[in-house]
Design a protein around this motif. Structure first.
Motif, PDB file in Angstrom:
ATOM      1  N   GLN A 279       0.837  -1.195   0.000  1.00 51.52           N
ATOM      2  CA  GLN A 279       0.000   0.000   0.000  1.00 51.52           C
ATOM      3  C   GLN A 279       0.875   1.250   0.000  1.00 51.52           C
ATOM      4  N   LEU A 280       0.464   2.256  -0.794  1.00 54.77           N
ATOM      5  CA  LEU A 280       1.138   3.552  -0.832  1.00 54.77           C
ATOM      6  C   LEU A 280       0.209   4.618  -0.255  1.00 54.77           C
ATOM      7  N   SER A 281       0.699   5.395   0.705  1.00 49.86           N
ATOM      8  CA  SER A 281      -0.055   6.525   1.258  1.00 49.86           C
ATOM      9  C   SER A 281       0.732   7.801   0.974  1.00 49.86           C
ATOM     10  N   PHE A 282       0.176   8.666   0.121  1.00 52.14           N
ATOM     11  CA  PHE A 282       0.862   9.893  -0.270  1.00 52.14           C
ATOM     12  C   PHE A 282       0.492  11.027   0.684  1.00 52.14           C
ATOM     13  N   LEU A 283       1.516  11.688   1.231  1.00 51.18           N
ATOM     14  CA  LEU A 283       1.333  12.828   2.128  1.00 51.18           C
ATOM     15  C   LEU A 283       2.037  14.035   1.528  1.00 51.18           C
ATOM     16  N   ASP A 284       1.363  15.191   1.552  1.00 50.13           N
ATOM     17  CA  ASP A 284       1.873  16.405   0.908  1.00 50.13           C
ATOM     18  C   ASP A 284       3.030  16.985   1.720  1.00 50.13           C
ATOM     19  N   ALA A 285       4.255  16.859   1.194  1.00 55.77           N
ATOM     20  CA  ALA A 285       5.444  17.348   1.900  1.00 55.77           C
ATOM     21  C   ALA A 285       5.560  18.856   1.860  1.00 55.77           C
ATOM     22  N   ALA A 286       4.724  19.528   1.036  1.00 56.55           N
ATOM     23  CA  ALA A 286       4.754  20.991   0.992  1.00 56.55           C
ATOM     24  C   ALA A 286       3.922  21.600   2.107  1.00 56.55           C
ATOM     25  N   ARG A 287       3.195  20.780   2.828  1.00 55.76           N
ATOM     26  CA  ARG A 287       2.345  21.271   3.927  1.00 55.76           C
ATOM     27  C   ARG A 287       2.726  20.553   5.215  1.00 55.76           C
ATOM     28  N   GLY A 288       2.966  21.306   6.232  1.00 55.86           N
ATOM     29  CA  GLY A 288       3.307  20.712   7.525  1.00 55.86           C
ATOM     30  C   GLY A 288       4.794  20.438   7.643  1.00 55.86           C
ATOM     31  N   ASP A 289       5.239  20.272   8.875  1.00 54.87           N
ATOM     32  CA  ASP A 289       6.657  20.001   9.109  1.00 54.87           C
ATOM     33  C   ASP A 289       6.904  18.495   9.073  1.00 54.87           C
ATOM     34  N   LEU A 290       8.184  18.130   9.066  1.00 59.49           N
ATOM     35  CA  LEU A 290       8.545  16.720   8.954  1.00 59.49           C
ATOM     36  C   LEU A 290       8.050  15.899  10.135  1.00 59.49           C
ATOM     37  N   GLU A 291       8.078  16.496  11.311  1.00 57.97           N
ATOM     38  CA  GLU A 291       7.638  15.764  12.501  1.00 57.97           C
ATOM     39  C   GLU A 291       6.170  15.368  12.382  1.00 57.97           C
ATOM     40  N   SER A 292       5.340  16.296  11.895  1.00 57.91           N
ATOM     41  CA  SER A 292       3.915  15.979  11.752  1.00 57.91           C
ATOM     42  C   SER A 292       3.689  14.971  10.626  1.00 57.91           C
ATOM     43  N   LEU A 293       4.514  15.020   9.572  1.00 58.87           N
ATOM     44  CA  LEU A 293       4.392  14.045   8.488  1.00 58.87           C
ATOM     45  C   LEU A 293       4.697  12.634   9.000  1.00 58.87           C
ATOM     46  N   TYR A 294       5.743  12.507   9.793  1.00 56.44           N
ATOM     47  CA  TYR A 294       6.071  11.185  10.353  1.00 56.44           C
ATOM     48  C   TYR A 294       4.971  10.702  11.297  1.00 56.44           C
ATOM     49  N   ARG A 295       4.411  11.643  12.070  1.00 58.97           N
ATOM     50  CA  ARG A 295       3.336  11.262  12.985  1.00 58.97           C
ATOM     51  C   ARG A 295       2.142  10.722  12.203  1.00 58.97           C
ATOM     52  N   GLU A 296       1.793  11.405  11.098  1.00 51.04           N
ATOM     53  CA  GLU A 296       0.672  10.957  10.267  1.00 51.04           C
ATOM     54  C   GLU A 296       0.984   9.595   9.633  1.00 51.04           C
ATOM     55  N   ALA A 297       2.216   9.403   9.194  1.00 45.66           N
ATOM     56  CA  ALA A 297       2.596   8.117   8.592  1.00 45.66           C
ATOM     57  C   ALA A 297       2.450   6.986   9.602  1.00 45.66           C
ATOM     58  N   GLU A 298       2.873   7.218  10.830  1.00 46.01           N
ATOM     59  CA  GLU A 298       2.751   6.192  11.869  1.00 46.01           C
ATOM     60  C   GLU A 298       1.294   5.910  12.187  1.00 46.01           C
ATOM     61  N   ASN A 299       0.492   6.963  12.226  1.00 42.11           N
ATOM     62  CA  ASN A 299      -0.939   6.785  12.509  1.00 42.11           C
ATOM     63  C   ASN A 299      -1.618   5.946  11.435  1.00 42.11           C
ATOM     64  N   ARG A 300      -1.145   6.049  10.214  1.00 37.58           N
ATOM     65  CA  ARG A 300      -1.743   5.283   9.117  1.00 37.58           C
ATOM     66  C   ARG A 300      -1.205   3.854   9.050  1.00 37.58           C
ATOM     67  N   GLY A 301      -0.220   3.546   9.864  1.00 36.33           N
ATOM     68  CA  GLY A 301       0.322   2.190   9.888  1.00 36.33           C
ATOM     69  C   GLY A 301       1.446   1.939   8.910  1.00 36.33           C
ATOM     70  N   ALA A 302       2.063   3.009   8.414  1.00 36.22           N
ATOM     71  CA  ALA A 302       3.172   2.828   7.474  1.00 36.22           C
ATOM     72  C   ALA A 302       4.379   2.223   8.185  1.00 36.22           C
ATOM     73  N   GLN A 303       5.094   1.378   7.470  1.00 38.20           N
ATOM     74  CA  GLN A 303       6.308   0.758   8.029  1.00 38.20           C
ATOM     75  C   GLN A 303       7.572   1.500   7.614  1.00 38.20           C
ATOM     76  N   VAL A 304       7.555   2.072   6.418  1.00 44.62           N
ATOM     77  CA  VAL A 304       8.705   2.830   5.927  1.00 44.62           C
ATOM     78  C   VAL A 304       8.201   4.072   5.200  1.00 44.62           C
ATOM     79  N   VAL A 305       9.131   4.988   4.910  1.00 43.24           N
ATOM     80  CA  VAL A 305       8.806   6.257   4.249  1.00 43.24           C
ATOM     81  C   VAL A 305       9.670   6.415   3.004  1.00 43.24           C
TER      82      VAL A 305
END
Length: 582
Positions: A279-305
């Motif tokens: 599964q691929l989950s695309f998150l907009d890197a132009a919005r939000g800081d890196l810390e919040s992007l990683y938090r969202e990735a973990e919440n979605r159950g991603a294993q790697v980025v």
């Protein structure tokens, strides 16, 4: 009256002693055994064949005295064709010993290039062949390395060779494996079948080991069945840790949105063609800081980025102690090295291409190279990468010229080949400028000067009418852009289904980024392997990819040469050699 002859001899010897350096060569040719300096001085006054033997004696003495670096320099400079059988064998053994001890694989390769013609004991010949194979592997010549090592294993059944044989096989493309298998013995056929099984498993560890058991049943006496290569042992320990969910940090707006879109298109194509198990989950890197992007990735159950793409964002990650999730960044940061645990960096770096061009030119025998790069930041960075690699090998840069990309190439090319005249030219240029350089060399009488160039001079579409001016120019590019030269044709390309779906109707200017997306997806699936298994490689759309010691992905690219305006394979590395030098 007759004068006694012994009196004349004594007088002559006294005269010779008083004359010192005026002694004719060959009159007094014995020196003390521990005096290599005198031997070398003597060699300078001798005929070539005798001088070669004398220098060999000096190198041997220096090696026994512990002066191995000087011994290697002398031995490597000997023309071994001047030596007779026993001396030639002695030279080969000495040079191979010194090269191995000093970590100079090129010296080992030089020593063993005429191995079959040397009068050696069987054990000596087998030892030299094994060292030759290991040296070829170190010099990134896996096909030749595999042949040498398999020859040794066929003779002695030594399972200690399993690891280097497996490394060589996994670094070969499908075409090279097919060539190896042709007319091969059972040992080699078993190895090739295992390598094919590994590659066709597409990074799915469970699938590979299920098939491996079937292979082992058919090949029970094979060395790899009796003693699994260490890389496969480590791979087995990762069963159950396959990547099923990847978060992708790419910008959906801003200056990087177009390349990001092309990379994402490649990822989606490979996701579909790999069977859709990830599964691929695309998150907009132009919005939000890196810390919040990683938090969202973990919440979605991603294993790697995968991502980010922005160089500044990557630079912020590489100074951390650790990233929140294993991450494949799509650029290289500004730091000299990556210190963040779990962070890998991958990109289509022009600096990598320049370094490989320097290594190739050196391997082809050139020593004095001119550099021609654009007068901008890109040209400065790429030119410095070539310069650093070239000088680290001991090469000389005769002229380094930074040109105006908007001006004709005539004057800058003339300056590049002005005295001192180089024996090769490194070129960084886009197609319109690059096409002007060979005709200018013709005008100035340097038509036979070898040119080594990066991928940027090729638009990616066959255009003989425009590219005929680039005939004989050698350049490196990703396999997907030069399939005939890279792997022997489109059908042998890595990830063929994705190539076919992306190539049709694609923008040639973005196709390399599509290929980067394909490889990014496959690398991300293998991040646990990259972390656990040193030296892991991927035969990818953008080259042979392997992780460096600091997590930066290194790309090894194939070479091509323009023939009648069309990229073609370079059948013999260094085929032009010095005879093309003006």
């Amino acid at each position: 009256m007759r004068i006694p002859t012994h009196g004349l001899l004594a007088t002559a010897l006294c005269a010779l002693l008083l004359a010192g350096c005026a002694v004719p060569p060959g009159i007094v040719d014995r020196v003390t055994e521990d005096d290599p300096a005198s031997l070398l001085e003597q060699a300078g006054q001798q005929q070539p064949a005798q001088a070669a033997r004398t220098r060999l004696e000096a190198a041997d003495i220096l090696a026994r005295q512990g002066e191995r670096t000087q011994a290697l320099e002398i031995a490597a400079d000997i023309d071994d064709s001047l030596l007779e059988g026993p001396q030639r064998a002695r030279w080969a053994l000495l040079l191979a010993d010194l090269g191995e001890a000093l970590g100079e694989p090129q010296a080992v390769i030089q020593a063993t290039r005429n191995l079959d013609a040397l009068p050696l004991e069987p054990a000596q010949a087998m030892s030299l062949r094994e060292r030759m194979g290991l040296a070829l592997l170190a010099e990134d010549q896996p096909a030749a390395a595999a042949r040498a090592l398999l020859h040794v294993q066929a003779a002695n059944d030594d399972v200690a060779l399993n690891d280097p044989i497996w490394e060589a096989l996994t670094r070969m493309d499908r075409s090279a494996l097919s060539d190896l298998e042709r007319d091969a013995d059972a040992l080699t056929r078993g190895w090739v079948a295992l390598a094919d099984l590994y590659r066709s498993s597409g990074g799915n560890i469970d699938r590979f080991f299920d098939r491996f058991e079937e292979w082992r049943e058919r090949n029970g006496r094979h060395p790899a069945a009796r003693h699994l290569p260490a890389a496969l042992v480590a791979l087995g320990e990762l069963r159950g840790f396959e990547v099923r969910h990847i978060a992708v940090f790419l910008p959906e707006s801003g200056p990087l949105s177009q390349p990001a879109s092309a990379i994402a298109e490649g990822m989606r194509a490979q996701q579909r063609n790999a069977g859709g198990g990830v599964q691929l989950s695309f998150l907009d890197a132009a919005r939000g800081d890196l810390e919040s992007l990683y938090r969202e990735a973990e919440n979605r159950g991603a294993q790697v980025v995968i991502g980010p793409l922005d160089k500044d964002q990557v630079s912020r990650l590489e100074v951390l102690d650790r990233v929140a999730l294993p991450t494949l960044a799509l650029n290289y940061g500004n730091a000299e090295s990556n210190r963040a645990a779990g962070l890998f960096q991958y990109g289509l770096s022009a600096e990598d291409e320049a370094s490989q061009a320097a290594a190739r030119a050196w391997r082809d025998g050139h020593r004095r190279v001119a550099v021609l790069v654009p007068d901008n930041d890109w040209g400065r960075r790429v030119g410095e990468a070539f310069w650093d690699e070239w000088q680290s090998r001991g090469g000389e840069v005769t002229n380094a010229v930074r040109y105006n990309p908007g001006a004709p190439a005539t004057e800058s090319t003339r300056r590049a080949i002005s005295n001192p005249r180089p024996d090769a030219l490194f070129l960084l240029a886009l197609p319109d400028y690059a096409r002007q350089v060979p005709p200018t060399l013709d005008y100035y009488g340097a038509s036979r000067l070898p040119i080594y160039a990066t991928s940027h001079l090729f638009e990616g579409q066959i255009n003989p009418r425009l590219d005929h001016d680039l005939n004989d120019v050698q350049f490196l590019d990703i396999p997907w852009q030069i399939p005939e030269a890279a792997v022997g044709g489109i059908e042998a390309l890595p990830f063929l289904a994705s190539y076919q779906s992306l190539r049709e109707g694609s923008d040639p200017g973005l196709f390399r980024l599509n290929a980067m997306g394909v490889d990014a997806f496959e690398l991300a699936r293998r991040l646990p392997q990259l972390q656990a298994i040193s030296g892991s490689e991927l035969q990818g759309a953008t080259g042979t990819l392997r992780s460096g010691s600091d997590g930066r992905i290194e790309r090894q690219l194939p070479w091509a040469r323009f023939v009648n305006g069309v990229p073609q394979p370079i059948l013999i590395p260094g085929v032009f050699g010095d005879q093309r030098t003006p």
